[in-house]
Design a protein around this motif. Structure first.
Motif, PDB file in Angstrom:
ATOM      1  N   LEU A 158       0.838  -1.276  -0.106  1.00 45.53           N
ATOM      2  CA  LEU A 158       0.026  -0.164  -0.071  1.00 45.53           C
ATOM      3  C   LEU A 158       0.789   1.179  -0.055  1.00 45.53           C
ATOM      4  O   LEU A 158       0.547   2.120  -0.749  1.00 45.53           O
ATOM      5  N   LEU A 159       2.117   1.242   0.894  1.00 44.87           N
ATOM      6  CA  LEU A 159       2.930   2.323   0.810  1.00 44.87           C
ATOM      7  C   LEU A 159       3.413   2.500  -0.568  1.00 44.87           C
ATOM      8  O   LEU A 159       3.791   3.598  -1.174  1.00 44.87           O
ATOM      9  N   ASP A 160       3.809   1.402  -1.457  1.00 40.76           N
ATOM     10  CA  ASP A 160       4.263   1.426  -2.647  1.00 40.76           C
ATOM     11  C   ASP A 160       3.153   2.377  -3.903  1.00 40.76           C
ATOM     12  O   ASP A 160       3.677   3.137  -4.289  1.00 40.76           O
ATOM     13  N   ASP A 161       2.129   1.874  -3.513  1.00 35.62           N
ATOM     14  CA  ASP A 161       1.077   2.643  -4.310  1.00 35.62           C
ATOM     15  C   ASP A 161       0.713   4.073  -3.838  1.00 35.62           C
ATOM     16  O   ASP A 161       0.732   4.812  -4.722  1.00 35.62           O
ATOM     17  N   MET A 162       0.918   4.102  -2.675  1.00 37.05           N
ATOM     18  CA  MET A 162       1.091   5.700  -2.181  1.00 37.05           C
ATOM     19  C   MET A 162       2.092   6.629  -2.997  1.00 37.05           C
ATOM     20  O   MET A 162       1.827   7.569  -3.450  1.00 37.05           O
ATOM     21  N   ALA A 163       3.446   5.943  -2.825  1.00 38.12           N
ATOM     22  CA  ALA A 163       4.524   6.777  -3.547  1.00 38.12           C
ATOM     23  C   ALA A 163       4.055   6.818  -5.104  1.00 38.12           C
ATOM     24  O   ALA A 163       4.521   7.932  -5.495  1.00 38.12           O
ATOM     25  N   ARG A 170      10.622   4.907 -10.066  1.00 33.88           N
ATOM     26  CA  ARG A 170      11.231   3.302  -9.608  1.00 33.88           C
ATOM     27  C   ARG A 170      12.492   3.576  -8.606  1.00 33.88           C
ATOM     28  O   ARG A 170      12.037   2.948  -7.627  1.00 33.88           O
ATOM     29  N   VAL A 171      13.339   4.138  -8.744  1.00 29.09           N
ATOM     30  CA  VAL A 171      14.725   4.354  -8.184  1.00 29.09           C
ATOM     31  C   VAL A 171      14.126   4.839  -6.603  1.00 29.09           C
ATOM     32  O   VAL A 171      14.428   4.356  -5.701  1.00 29.09           O
ATOM     33  N   ARG A 172      13.617   5.918  -6.755  1.00 30.87           N
ATOM     34  CA  ARG A 172      13.218   6.755  -5.427  1.00 30.87           C
ATOM     35  C   ARG A 172      12.408   6.160  -4.716  1.00 30.87           C
ATOM     36  O   ARG A 172      12.557   5.789  -3.308  1.00 30.87           O
ATOM     37  N   ARG A 173      11.272   5.220  -5.183  1.00 29.30           N
ATOM     38  CA  ARG A 173      10.602   4.311  -4.299  1.00 29.30           C
ATOM     39  C   ARG A 173      11.237   3.350  -3.644  1.00 29.30           C
ATOM     40  O   ARG A 173      11.127   2.685  -2.532  1.00 29.30           O
ATOM     41  N   LEU A 174      12.129   2.548  -4.550  1.00 25.19           N
ATOM     42  CA  LEU A 174      13.233   1.607  -4.032  1.00 25.19           C
ATOM     43  C   LEU A 174      13.793   2.023  -2.665  1.00 25.19           C
ATOM     44  O   LEU A 174      13.826   1.463  -1.570  1.00 25.19           O
ATOM     45  N   VAL A 175      14.544   3.127  -3.145  1.00 16.78           N
ATOM     46  CA  VAL A 175      15.405   3.674  -1.563  1.00 16.78           C
ATOM     47  C   VAL A 175      14.575   4.291  -0.521  1.00 16.78           C
ATOM     48  O   VAL A 175      14.779   3.865   0.533  1.00 16.78           O
ATOM     49  N   ARG A 176      13.447   4.628  -0.869  1.00 15.37           N
ATOM     50  CA  ARG A 176      12.953   5.458   0.138  1.00 15.37           C
ATOM     51  C   ARG A 176      11.688   4.855   0.754  1.00 15.37           C
ATOM     52  O   ARG A 176      11.457   5.101   2.082  1.00 15.37           O
ATOM     53  N   ILE A 177      11.199   3.593   0.121  1.00 11.57           N
ATOM     54  CA  ILE A 177      10.048   2.986   0.621  1.00 11.57           C
ATOM     55  C   ILE A 177      10.499   1.390   0.882  1.00 11.57           C
ATOM     56  O   ILE A 177      10.051   1.182   1.921  1.00 11.57           O
ATOM     57  N   THR A 178      11.211   0.959  -0.047  1.00 16.64           N
ATOM     58  CA  THR A 178      11.263  -0.750   0.039  1.00 16.64           C
ATOM     59  C   THR A 178      12.275  -1.007   0.885  1.00 16.64           C
ATOM     60  O   THR A 178      12.458  -1.774   1.694  1.00 16.64           O
TER      61      THR A 178
ATOM     62  N   THR B  81       8.977  10.792  10.591  1.00 17.07           N
ATOM     63  CA  THR B  81       8.376  11.873  11.419  1.00 17.07           C
ATOM     64  C   THR B  81       7.160  12.537  10.501  1.00 17.07           C
ATOM     65  O   THR B  81       7.215  12.130   9.431  1.00 17.07           O
ATOM     66  N   ALA B  82       6.081  13.178  10.990  1.00 20.38           N
ATOM     67  CA  ALA B  82       4.915  13.576  10.383  1.00 20.38           C
ATOM     68  C   ALA B  82       5.718  14.750   9.444  1.00 20.38           C
ATOM     69  O   ALA B  82       5.227  14.834   8.306  1.00 20.38           O
ATOM     70  N   ARG B  83       6.543  15.377   9.779  1.00 16.38           N
ATOM     71  CA  ARG B  83       7.192  16.579   8.893  1.00 16.38           C
ATOM     72  C   ARG B  83       7.858  15.795   7.784  1.00 16.38           C
ATOM     73  O   ARG B  83       7.579  16.176   6.521  1.00 16.38           O
ATOM     74  N   LYS B  84       8.486  14.530   7.752  1.00 16.28           N
ATOM     75  CA  LYS B  84       9.284  13.979   6.770  1.00 16.28           C
ATOM     76  C   LYS B  84       7.901  13.303   5.749  1.00 16.28           C
ATOM     77  O   LYS B  84       8.234  13.195   4.588  1.00 16.28           O
ATOM     78  N   ASN B  85       6.834  12.731   6.408  1.00 21.86           N
ATOM     79  CA  ASN B  85       5.994  12.380   5.759  1.00 21.86           C
ATOM     80  C   ASN B  85       5.281  13.308   4.710  1.00 21.86           C
ATOM     81  O   ASN B  85       5.015  12.875   3.698  1.00 21.86           O
ATOM     82  N   ILE B  86       5.131  14.460   5.213  1.00 20.65           N
ATOM     83  CA  ILE B  86       4.611  15.486   4.251  1.00 20.65           C
ATOM     84  C   ILE B  86       5.613  15.873   3.385  1.00 20.65           C
ATOM     85  O   ILE B  86       5.223  16.071   2.082  1.00 20.65           O
ATOM     86  N   GLY B  87       6.839  16.003   3.753  1.00 21.26           N
ATOM     87  CA  GLY B  87       7.750  16.509   2.890  1.00 21.26           C
ATOM     88  C   GLY B  87       8.332  15.489   1.652  1.00 21.26           C
ATOM     89  O   GLY B  87       8.902  16.023   0.680  1.00 21.26           O
ATOM     90  N   MET B  88       7.863  14.254   1.937  1.00 18.66           N
ATOM     91  CA  MET B  88       8.358  13.274   0.847  1.00 18.66           C
ATOM     92  C   MET B  88       7.444  13.608  -0.411  1.00 18.66           C
ATOM     93  O   MET B  88       7.782  13.153  -1.457  1.00 18.66           O
ATOM     94  N   ALA B  89       6.579  14.214  -0.255  1.00 21.78           N
ATOM     95  CA  ALA B  89       5.479  14.670  -1.486  1.00 21.78           C
ATOM     96  C   ALA B  89       6.254  15.861  -2.411  1.00 21.78           C
ATOM     97  O   ALA B  89       6.004  16.017  -3.510  1.00 21.78           O
ATOM     98  N   LEU B  90       7.101  16.490  -1.583  1.00 15.86           N
ATOM     99  CA  LEU B  90       7.636  17.678  -2.243  1.00 15.86           C
ATOM    100  C   LEU B  90       8.844  17.068  -3.105  1.00 15.86           C
ATOM    101  O   LEU B  90       9.402  16.198  -3.145  1.00 15.86           O
ATOM    102  N   PRO B  91       9.135  17.859  -4.239  1.00 14.12           N
ATOM    103  CA  PRO B  91      10.401  17.635  -5.180  1.00 14.12           C
ATOM    104  C   PRO B  91      11.532  17.730  -4.494  1.00 14.12           C
ATOM    105  O   PRO B  91      11.723  18.319  -3.692  1.00 14.12           O
ATOM    106  N   GLU B  92      12.571  16.771  -5.036  1.00  8.86           N
ATOM    107  CA  GLU B  92      13.633  16.542  -4.340  1.00  8.86           C
ATOM    108  C   GLU B  92      14.631  17.972  -4.343  1.00  8.86           C
ATOM    109  O   GLU B  92      15.562  18.263  -3.524  1.00  8.86           O
ATOM    110  N   ARG B  93      14.292  18.843  -5.579  1.00  6.66           N
ATOM    111  CA  ARG B  93      15.475  20.099  -6.033  1.00  6.66           C
ATOM    112  C   ARG B  93      15.328  21.151  -4.773  1.00  6.66           C
ATOM    113  O   ARG B  93      15.957  22.015  -5.051  1.00  6.66           O
ATOM    114  N   LEU B  94      14.317  21.061  -3.943  1.00  4.02           N
ATOM    115  CA  LEU B  94      13.797  22.373  -3.130  1.00  4.02           C
ATOM    116  C   LEU B  94      14.888  22.814  -2.282  1.00  4.02           C
ATOM    117  O   LEU B  94      15.634  21.723  -1.686  1.00  4.02           O
ATOM    118  N   SER B  95      15.194  24.107  -2.049  1.00  2.00           N
ATOM    119  CA  SER B  95      15.984  24.238  -0.908  1.00  2.00           C
ATOM    120  C   SER B  95      15.457  24.078   0.501  1.00  2.00           C
ATOM    121  O   SER B  95      14.305  23.809   0.509  1.00  2.00           O
TER     122      SER B  95
END
Lengths: 269, 248
Positions: A158-163, A170-178, B81-95
């Motif tokens: 489910l976390l995979d789907d969310m990502a 694909r690579v970011r999902r592997l490193v950050r989620i899996t 953390t909640a902060r990081k969970n929210i942050g994961m939706a942001l693009p990587e290149r942000l300052s």
């Protein structure tokens, strides 16, 4: 990254928990003392005698050399099994067909007695470091493999789907989620594998006469020097503890701060 | 101008057709509520629309740039953390600074307080977890949001609070959205338009526009509309029925 104060408090708690470890060891030493008083010094020297013998050994440079030899062999075996086991385990976790093909071989590896491995490896590699390192690696490879495969196979899809829904590649999902999920499963198993690697290394040294703690134990046995044998056991366990609490546990607590947060207060400290 | 167009969507699991000939059009800045009895394929339709499932046939046309999904469960990373969970939706290149600001504004939009941001999901209550999930969706700067029955597990008071957050940030010309629910009151409260999916997944069986804008409707009006829909409108006759296929 956790803040500096948070890390300091965690380190403090970690060091403080040493007291409870010491208390547990004292109970063990008490039982040891009772057995010593029942059977006498020849069969079982007292804990204090053993400590004194270990202390005397530590005074000699050659003893340090032996400890270092065994530790480095056990660690390189552990590292070898860690790298190979994790990589193949991840592969198998992603592809159930591979897992099904490899599973019988893992059972086979677990089923072959370590002693048989030592005999085979002595024939192949002679009686040197290579035999000891490989024995240690062979002993812990199956459990590392299974741990990594389990970690990948039981990941939360489910976390995979969310990502994926957030547009992660694909690579970011592997490193950050899996991978983090896999590591959660793998760490307790690495602790176990490290202990196995040390045990296998000492055993291989003893049987192959390949130097290190194992050979020192063999010498003590032929001299019927029980205090010395116990002192060597004590030292090899200490080497294992030093690696585990100096290397593995700090890495683990760094990666698993969230698990610490989930613990109730009474378990934390 | 429509933001999302689903054209003749059909899907089947293991040869069993769950969706067939579904055509739906959602305008820019429009929030559409999709209702239907449980098991009729609402979630599958949403997963197809959000690109998580490939449909067996049909076309999807998206004119928005990014989308995000708020799922039924919060789906937070337990080790962050909640902060990081929210942050994961942001693009990587942000300052670092930009990242910080955007996380804070998304958290504020979802009524999360600053001190909760450094907690792990296990330390948050159910409502706070779901608010973190909404904040994550808002932080992604998606211009279209999907909601898959996100508030079903929450108690009524909390649910209304969350609905207000949705009303405040989706629709009304800001972002478009598709909201799946089987709670008629929820649908009537937040959506511009309520669409009913056929109980066997056989296309859209009808739609009803709701007068006034979401947020301008009072409790009485919501209540009366729901009563009218449930008692007199044949379109919603099956919405509260149980899963017929599984029972039959």
């Amino acid at each position: 990254m956790p803040s500096l104060s948070e890390r300091a408090s965690r380190t403090g708690q970690f060091l403080w928990s040493g007291w409870s470890g010491l208390a547990g060891l004292s109970v063990f030493a008490a039982f040891w003392q009772v057995a010593h008083e029942a059977y006498g010094s020849f069969i079982l020297p007292s804990p204090l005698e053993t400590l004194a013998a270990a202390w005397a050994l530590l005074g000699e440079a050659s003893a340090w050399q032996l400890l270092l030899t065994t530790s480095s062999r056990a660690l390189s075996g552990f590292a070898l099994a860690g790298v190979i086991g994790t990589m193949t385990g991840c592969l198998a976790g992603f592809h159930p067909a591979i897992l099904r093909l490899v599973q019988p071989q893992i059972t086979l590896m677990l089923g072959v007695p370590p002693i048989a491995w030592i005999v085979l490896l002595m024939i192949w590699f002679g009686t040197g470091s290579a035999t000891v390192t490989t024995t240690a690696a062979v002993a812990c490879l199956p459990i590392v493999f299974l741990g990594a495969a389990e970690g990948i196979a039981s990941r939360d899809r489910l976390l995979d789907d969310m990502a994926l829904s957030l547009g992660m590649g694909r690579v970011r999902r592997l490193v950050r989620i899996t991978v983090p999920q896999m590591l959660n499963r793998l760490f307790p198993i690495l602790v176990m594998a490290l202990g196995t690697a040390f045990k296998a290394a000492v055993m291989a040294e003893l049987l192959a006469n390949a130097g290190g703690i194992g050979e020192a134990l063999a010498v003590s046995r032929s001299n019927l020097d029980v205090a010395n044998a116990l002192a060597w056991i004590l030292l090899s366990v200490s080497a294992l503890l030093a690696v585990e609490y100096g290397l593995i546990q700090p890495t683990r607590s760094e990666l698993e701060a969230w698990r610490h947060a989930a613990r109730p207060w009474g378990v934390k400290r | 101008m429509s933001a999302l167009t689903l054209n003749d969507i059909g899907h089947a699991f293991l040869g069993r057709t769950v969706l067939d000939r579904v055509t739906l059009d959602i305008g820019e800045g429009e929030l559409v509520a999709l209702v239907g009895p449980s098991g009729c394929g609402k979630s599958t339709l949403l997963h197809i629309a959000a690109g998580l499932v490939e449909p067996r046939h049909g076309r999807i046309n998206r004119t928005y740039v990014r989308h995000a999904v708020v799922f039924q469960e919060p789906r937070l990373l337990p080790w962050a953390t909640a902060r990081k969970n929210i942050g994961m939706a942001l693009p990587e290149r942000l300052s670092v600074r930009d990242r910080h600001d955007r996380i804070l504004s998304a958290a504020a939009a979802a009524a999360l307080e600053g001190e909760d941001l450094d907690k792990y999901p296990v330390q948050l209550s159910g409502g706070m977890k779901q608010r973190t999930a909404i904040a994550r969706a808002l932080a992604s700067e998606a211009d279209f949001l999907f909601f898959d029955e996100p508030f079903t597990a929450l108690d009524p008071a909390l649910r209304r609070h969350m609905q207000d957050i949705v009303i405040g940030h989706v629709g009304s010309g800001k972002r478009g959205g598709l909201f799946i629910t089987h709670d008629m009151a929820e649908a009537v409260r937040i959506a511009h338009r309520v669409v009913a999916l056929d109980r066997r997944g056989n296309g859209i069986s009808g739609k009803r526009h709701i007068s006034l804008m979401p947020g301008e409707r009072d409790e009485r009006m919501v209540f009366e509309t729901v009563q009218h829909f449930m008692k007199q409108d044949p379109l919603f006759r099956h919405v509260e029925e149980l899963d017929e296929r599984r029972a039959g």
